[in-house]
Design a protein around this motif. Sequence first.
Motif, short mmCIF file in Angstrom:
data_model
loop_
_atom_site.label_atom_id
_atom_site.label_comp_id
_atom_site.label_asym_id
_atom_site.label_seq_id
_atom_site.Cartn_x
_atom_site.Cartn_y
_atom_site.Cartn_z
N MET A 1 0.85 -1.17 0.00
CA MET A 1 0.00 0.00 0.00
C MET A 1 0.90 1.23 0.00
SD MET A 1 -2.88 1.34 2.71
CE MET A 1 -3.79 -0.18 2.67
N SER A 2 0.53 2.21 -0.78
CA SER A 2 1.31 3.44 -0.88
C SER A 2 0.43 4.62 -0.52
CB SER A 2 1.85 3.59 -2.30
OG SER A 2 2.50 4.83 -2.44
N PHE A 3 0.99 5.53 0.25
CA PHE A 3 0.27 6.75 0.60
C PHE A 3 1.02 7.92 -0.02
CE2 PHE A 3 -0.66 3.85 4.05
CZ PHE A 3 -2.04 3.92 4.10
N GLU A 4 0.30 8.76 -0.73
CA GLU A 4 0.93 9.90 -1.36
C GLU A 4 0.01 11.10 -1.22
OE1 GLU A 4 2.61 11.14 -5.74
OE2 GLU A 4 2.38 9.04 -5.23
N VAL A 48 10.34 7.55 9.17
CA VAL A 48 9.51 6.59 8.45
C VAL A 48 8.63 5.84 9.45
CG1 VAL A 48 9.55 4.50 7.04
CG2 VAL A 48 11.21 6.33 6.60
#
Length: 66
Positions: A1-4, A48
Motif C-alpha cells: 500500500m502506498s500513501f501519497e 519513516v
Amino acid sequence: MSFELIFERTSSLRPEQIWQAWTKPEILMQWFCPAPWRVTACEIDLKVGGGFQTVMQSPEGESFPH
C-alpha cells in the motif's frame, strides 16, 4: 500500500520556510486550521512510520479529536 499526498501552490516563500511550516509544530499551529478555530496541540514525528497528530478547538471550546 502506498500513501501519497501532493499539494501544489505558487508561493513567494522559500522552500525551507514551507518545509518548516509543515514540520515544526509551533509554526504549523499558527496556520493549520481556519479562524476562529485554533490548533491547541500538535505532534509531528518525521521518521519513516512516524506520525502526525493535531488537536483543534472550536470557538465553543470543544476539542477534536476528543
